[in-house]
Design an enzyme around this catalytic site. Structure first.
Site, short mmCIF file in Angstrom:
data_model
loop_
_atom_site.label_atom_id
_atom_site.label_comp_id
_atom_site.label_asym_id
_atom_site.label_seq_id
_atom_site.Cartn_x
_atom_site.Cartn_y
_atom_site.Cartn_z
N GLU A 273 -32.42 -13.08 -15.26
CA GLU A 273 -32.57 -11.64 -14.97
C GLU A 273 -33.63 -11.56 -13.90
O GLU A 273 -34.81 -11.75 -14.17
CB GLU A 273 -33.04 -10.89 -16.24
N LYS B 252 -42.52 -18.72 -23.19
CA LYS B 252 -43.65 -18.86 -22.27
C LYS B 252 -43.82 -17.50 -21.60
O LYS B 252 -43.13 -17.16 -20.65
CB LYS B 252 -43.37 -19.95 -21.23
N CYS C 275 -37.54 -3.94 -12.62
CA CYS C 275 -36.48 -4.58 -11.83
C CYS C 275 -35.37 -3.60 -11.49
O CYS C 275 -34.67 -3.76 -10.50
CB CYS C 275 -35.92 -5.76 -12.62
N GLU D 112 -38.10 -5.80 -2.56
CA GLU D 112 -38.55 -5.09 -3.76
C GLU D 112 -39.97 -4.60 -3.53
O GLU D 112 -40.85 -5.40 -3.23
CB GLU D 112 -38.59 -6.13 -4.91
#
Ligand code: NAD
Length: 480
Positions: free
Chosen positions: A248, A172, A282, A380
């Site tokens: 992750e 997906k 990331c 982030e």
């Protein structure tokens, strides 16, 4: 031109009346229409995977490897086409897209080899009459839920080990970058993968689509790459059917520069660790801890380097900074910069949305005098902003670097070998770049600790995530 795509469900190319648009973030133009999958399509994908799973699990390793190698070959032949599609849907400069395709291929090639090395064990038993054998079997039907920032590599990093291990997989992809995923599905079809062993199901309601996967006990494992919040949600959902999980998730990488570092090397790697994918990775360096003694020199050199970068449409020659993925991403970056400035940080470069009629651009930005109370120090940013925080001692900087809920990547620059070991052991991160701003590679175990995730991708460890261990205790050995 607007391309029309089809979904790849259980080995069939599927149309649907209802479609969704894929937008080019550089121009805001619609580049493709994709059938908007719902529960029905996802259920069909699961049924097809369940049906073919026993056959695929029993396919010999050499044949599974052959299909992966063939897919890798086809991907390599089509690098230019795939890279262009990636730049169109994600925005990263074409040269970076080419690099990502090569990186994506490397996972297929690596796991084609690992397929042949799924070894077991024999264990000495406590009885003369018994032997103990450990065998490894594929986990079964698996699912991958992937983000937009690496539209190809985050997919092959999961398909590679799943297929190598003998698992089927339903992907997906992110609704913002489904085209690369669908191209990869076509490549596996051509490579001879049995129908149903891989499906790519894209749609605009990810919660609805993943619900089908999460509720079905026959889906034995999910591998998710994306934000920590969605990861937590999926982990809770996975508990109902006790699925195996790999996550992750987000990161907030420190980039530490000691006074004995090779400054030019540190600056070049800082630009790389920060600016790859416009800072939307990331493992992007988010907090730059620079020792007081070298602060002016480092800042000056990095500013010059980022100033020379060229912002624009990634398809154009010479562009090194593409657009961010969507308006909300630009807004988040703006918010972090404004918050820092309002709390006393100093803008040395950028800091204002790029003026352009179309496209979601934000220029390379440098903030000096950043402190721990600013958003940019703890969240982030996912954008091209360097936040510089000075430090004095090794203990202090280790403490500050670890003071985060994330634990994905950390970078440090020093020529002192003892210090490299001390930092490697004390920094609470899964990926450590010592004098290296780009540590990711297929043969190394990628993954995080703390709220950056669970499990590892790539390397000899990556395939274990898709294998169940069984042991066979064999009695009746002694001669009667
Ligand atoms: P995201 O979590 O919003 O989306 C990731 C995937 O989850 C997409 O396919 C999305 O459709 C799906 N999703 C979204 N909401 C969902 C829900 N409620 N239920 C089920 N599925 C849902 O993340 P993103 O914005 O696509 O990607 C950026 C994030 O990914 C960043 O936090 C980044 O750090 C992280 N990331 C991590 C790694 C890594 O390897 N650790 C790699 C790339 C990106």
């Amino acid at each position: 031109m607007v391309e029309k795509y089809q979904l790849f469900v259980g080995g069939e190319w599927v149309d649907k009346k209802e479609t969704f648009d894929v937008i080019n973030p550089a121009t805001e133009e619609i580049i493709a229409k994709v059938p908007n999958a719902g529960k029905e399509e996802m259920k069909l994908a699961v049924e097809a995977a369940v049906h073919i799973q026993p056959e695929w699990a029993d396919t010999v390793a050499a044949e599974r490897a052959r299909i992966l190698v063939e897919a890798a070959k086809l991907m390599r032949e089509r690098t230019e086409k795939l890279a262009r599609i990636m730049t169109l849907e994600e925005g990263k400069p074409l040269s970076e897209s080419r690099g990502e395709i090569a990186y994506a291929i490397s996972f297929l090639e690596w796991f084609a080899e690992e397929a042949k090395r799924i070894y077991g064990d024999t264990i000495p038993s406590n009885s003369k009459d018994k032997r103990i054998l450990v065998i490894k079997r594929p986990a079964g039907v698996t699912a991958a839920i992937t983000p937009w920032n690496f539209p190809a590599a985050m997919i092959t990093r999961k398909i590679g080990p799943a297929l190598a291990a003998g698992c089927t997989m339903i992907v997906k992809p992110s609704e913002m970058t489904p085209l690369s995923a669908l191209e990869i599905a076509g490549i596996f079809e051509e490579a001879g993968l049995p129908k149903g062993a891989l499906s790519v199901v894209a749609g605009t309601d990810p919660a609805e689509l993943t619900q089908v996967l999460m509720e079905d006990i026959r889906v034995r494992k999910i591998s998710f790459t994306g934000s920590t919040n969605v990861g937590k949600l999926l982990m809770r959902q996975a508990s109902d059917t006790m699925k195996r999980v790999s996550f992750e998730l987000g990161g907030h990488a420190p980039f530490i520069v000691f006074p004995d570092a090779d400054l030019d090397e540190a600056v070049a790697n800082a630009a790389l660790a920060k600016m790859r994918g416009m800072g939307e990775t990331c493992v992007a360096a988010n907090r730059f801890y620079v020792h007081h003694d070298i602060l002016p020199a480092f800042t000056e050199k990095l500013t010059a380097r980022l100033q020379a970068m060229k912002v624009g449409n990634g398809l154009e020659e010479g562009i090194t900074v593409g657009p961010l993925i969507e308006p909300a991403a630009v807004q988040k970056v703006e918010e972090h910069v404004q918050d820092a400035v309002s709390k006393g940080a100093k803008l040395l470069l950028g800091g204002k949305r790029t003026e352009s009629e179309k496209g979601f651009y934000y220029p390379p930005t440098i903030l000096a005098g950043v402190t721990e109370d600013m958003k940019i120090s703890c969240e982030e940013t996912f954008g091209p902003v360097v936040a510089i925080l000075p430090f004095e001692t090794e203990d202090e900087v280790i403490h500050k670097a670890n003071d985060t809920r994330y634990g994905l990547a950390a970078y440090f620059f020093t020529r002192d070998v003892g210090r490299i070991f001390r930092l490697a052991e004390r920094l609470e991160f899964g990926i450590l770049g010592a004098n290296d701003g780009l540590p990711s590679t297929a043969q190394a175990p990628f993954g995080g600790v703390k709220e950056s995730g669970l499990g590892r991708e790539g390397s000899k460890y990556g395939i274990e995530e898709y294998l169940d261990i069984k042991y066979l205790s064999l009695g009746g050995i002694s001669a009667k």
